[in-house]
Design an enzyme around this catalytic site. Structure first.
Site, PDB file in Angstrom:
ATOM      1  N   ASP A   8       2.586  -0.242  -0.614  1.00  0.00           N
ATOM      2  CA  ASP A   8       1.824  -1.399  -0.128  1.00  0.00           C
ATOM      3  C   ASP A   8       0.429  -1.492  -0.725  1.00  0.00           C
ATOM      4  OD1 ASP A   8       0.979   0.883   1.604  1.00  0.00           O
ATOM      5  OD2 ASP A   8      -0.226  -0.664   2.574  1.00  0.00           O
ATOM      6  N   ASP A  55      -1.737   3.942  -1.652  1.00  0.00           N
ATOM      7  CA  ASP A  55      -1.035   5.139  -1.198  1.00  0.00           C
ATOM      8  C   ASP A  55       0.449   5.014  -1.535  1.00  0.00           C
ATOM      9  OD1 ASP A  55      -0.373   3.147   0.592  1.00  0.00           O
ATOM     10  OD2 ASP A  55      -1.585   3.946   2.222  1.00  0.00           O
ATOM     11  N   TYR A 109       0.056   0.280  10.481  1.00  0.00           N
ATOM     12  CA  TYR A 109       0.497  -1.113  10.612  1.00  0.00           C
ATOM     13  C   TYR A 109       1.037  -1.360  12.018  1.00  0.00           C
ATOM     14  CZ  TYR A 109      -0.084  -1.946   5.618  1.00  0.00           C
ATOM     15  OH  TYR A 109      -0.610  -2.100   4.358  1.00  0.00           O
ATOM     16  N   GLU A 157      -9.890  -1.031  -1.899  1.00  0.00           N
ATOM     17  CA  GLU A 157      -8.434  -0.873  -1.905  1.00  0.00           C
ATOM     18  C   GLU A 157      -7.782  -2.250  -1.944  1.00  0.00           C
ATOM     19  OE1 GLU A 157      -5.034   1.947   0.051  1.00  0.00           O
ATOM     20  OE2 GLU A 157      -6.645   1.270   1.369  1.00  0.00           O
TER      21      GLU A 157
END
Length: 539
Positions: free
Chosen positions: A98, A101, A250, A499
């Site tokens: 995603d 990572d 999430y 990120e």
């Protein structure tokens, strides 16, 4: 992302919003009009939206998990995650990481594919004209191929591969992963209606995309989508209650009802089966579809998308012409217009905050995800209004389709470099963009150049803290972006801002395609199309 990825509000400051528009004399109005004409002519040549589109689609190749195909263009990536699912006796190789990572999180991955598919559905001709349709279809199929694998039986869907906690303890290239690849699933005993619903939506939307070019694959996707929707609806529950390990990354803050409405709408789009429309209408109130007035659209909160899609059905007349159905769809449209008016700063109750330079600001952490989704919804709704000859009704008065699209363009141009930092937040685009993106694979020398194994903490010791730019450029990634004062620090450790995530970029594919097409038209027919862009939110 590196820590919690929830919908909980975290503001770094509060501001009253942009100054109120001033009233000008006729002479000054003319000067402003001429100034906007000059600015538009400059802007038409300032950004190469076709290049932005191309780069945005290239990004998804950087995020691939599994065995890289022969036509892989991102050559600093190689095979990874080739044993995913092995311990559980299932093939879970493939899909997308995603962000920076290496966990494969099902919910944001599915939302990414839904938004990519929606972009192609709305702007297929524009994407094809830019020569990028093949890459768009490949990006979608890389995700849907994985979802087919992950949906191992009608009432089983594998939700996650990897462990966020152990993954974040290490700083390695995906090709060197030593972290846990434990896989987690939802089923009848441990339901996840939100995950099942979003995955159903993504596969239903993708089935529309592939209908003309790969009918067998389209039917297969639709079959899985229908099964997943039935599973999610029959066995209701939040997926983060069944897969507790995902809560720190999430969490499903909005619950699952928005995803069930979302899935039903996409299945109606894919099948034209009135059963799915009746589901959306019958559950409109109890599921919050006509109750929630929302100011964001994200991987977690789908209500604004639901409401806009329902509004489109009303404008297209795709409902029984009885008072009950029309009334409910009108209520959906009212909530859709609330979202849009809030984004445009034209609500009487609340409006989305903006930075001093005019960027929408929802949250301190990865704010660009909300900017990209808002830009997409503004763009598509602008087209819906134009085709149906309608206007948006805000508290301050009616708003035409040009104004919606002009604001979407303004937000998109900010992302591409029209901002106080002169920074393109689309990595690899323009002369100035983030070079220290918080991304494990990009921050370490490519596996193709140096096959020496890099251990779990070795990456932190030798690569993470370096002040040098990343050795690999994550082209097309949209980073988290600036703070509420338009300030940005290009620091690898500043993960709130540096990120990037797949769901930041996916909605912009459609916007870039539309802008690229419009720019071409303006260059070919400047006098007939220039006025389309000369509307601003402060007229």
């Amino acid at each position: 992302m590196e820590e919690e990825k929830t919908a909980a509000t975290t503001q770094c400051c509060r501001r009253a919003g942009p100054p109120k528009p001033q009233r000008y004399s006729g002479k000054r109005r003319l000067l402003i009009f001429l100034s906007f004409s000059v600015l538009w002519n400059f802007a038409a040549g300032a950004f190469d939206y076709a290049d932005a589109l191309s780069k945005s689609l290239l990004y998804f190749e950087s995020q691939r998990s599994g065995r890289m195909p022969y036509n892989q263009r991102v050559n600093w990536r190689d095979h990874s995650g080739l044993t995913d699912g092995l311990e559980q006796g299932v093939d879970l190789v493939g899909g997308y990481y995603d962000a920076g990572d290496h966990v494969k999180f099902g919910l944001p991955m599915a939302f990414t594919i839904t938004m990519l598919s929606w972009s192609v559905i709305e702007y297929r001709q524009e994407i094809e004209a830019a020569g990028e349709l093949g890459h768009a279809l490949e990006a979608i199929k890389w995700g849907t191929d994985y979802f087919i694998k992950a949906h191992t039986s009608p009432n089983v869907l594998w939700a996650e591969v990897g462990d966020g906690d152990t993954d974040h303890y290490c700083w390695q290239r995906p090709e060197d992963m030593t972290t846990s690849r434990q896989a987690y699933k939802i089923d009848e005993r441990k339901p996840g209606s939100d995950l099942a619903g979003e995955t159903a939506a993504s596969m239903a939307a993708a089935s529309i995309v592939f209908r003309k070019t790969n009918s067998h694959y389209s039917h297969l996707l639709l079959h899985h989508a229908q099964q997943l929707f039935e599973f999610g609806d029959k066995f209701r529950g939040k997926y983060d209650s069944s897969v507790g390990i995902v809560k720190s990354y999430y969490a499903s803050v909005s619950g699952y009802k928005d995803e069930l409405l979302w899935a039903a709408l996409w299945l109606y789009e894919a099948t034209d089966n009135p059963h799915y429309l009746e589901y959306v209408l019958n559950n409109a109130h109890s599921f919050g579809g006509i109750g929630w007035a929302i100011s964001e659209f994200s991987w977690d909160v789908k209500y604004a998308g639901v409401q806009l899609m329902a509004s489109k059905l009303l404008m297209q007349g795709r409902h029984n012409k009885n008072n009950k159905q029309a009334k409910i769809l009108e209520q959906y449209r009212s909530k859709a217009e609330y979202y849009l008016c809030t984004i445009l700063n034209k609500n009487n109750v609340s409006n989305v905050e903006r930075t001093p330079a005019g960027l929408l600001f929802i949250r301190q952490w990865n704010n660009m995800q909300y900017v990209s989704t808002a830009s997409f919804l503004l763009t598509v709704y602008s087209d819906y209004l134009r085709r149906s000859n309608h206007r948006l009704n805000c508290h301050t008065g009616p708003v035409d389709h040009e104004e919606l699209f002009a604001f979407a363009k303004q937000q998109t141009d900010y992302i591409l470099g029209s901002n106080p930092m002169n920074m393109s937040y689309l990595v690899g685009f323009g002369p100035n963009f983030p070079t220290r993106v918080h991304h494990r694979g990009a921050s370490i020398m490519s596996h193709r150049e140096n096959k020496a194994f890099i251990g779990c903490t070795q990456g932190y010791d030798n690569w993470y803290g370096r002040g040098d730019p990343n050795p690999n450029v994550v082209v097309g990634a949209v980073v988290g972006g600036p703070d509420c004062e338009d300030k940005f620090s290009d620091d690898r450790g500043n993960y709130m801002q540096t990120e990037a995530c797949t769901y930041n970029t996916a909605p912009l594919v459609g916007v870039f395609a539309k802008l690229s097409s419009l720019k071409h038209r303006i260059q070919v027919e400047p006098e007939t199309t220039r006025s389309y862009m000369l509307h601003t939110t402060n007229k």
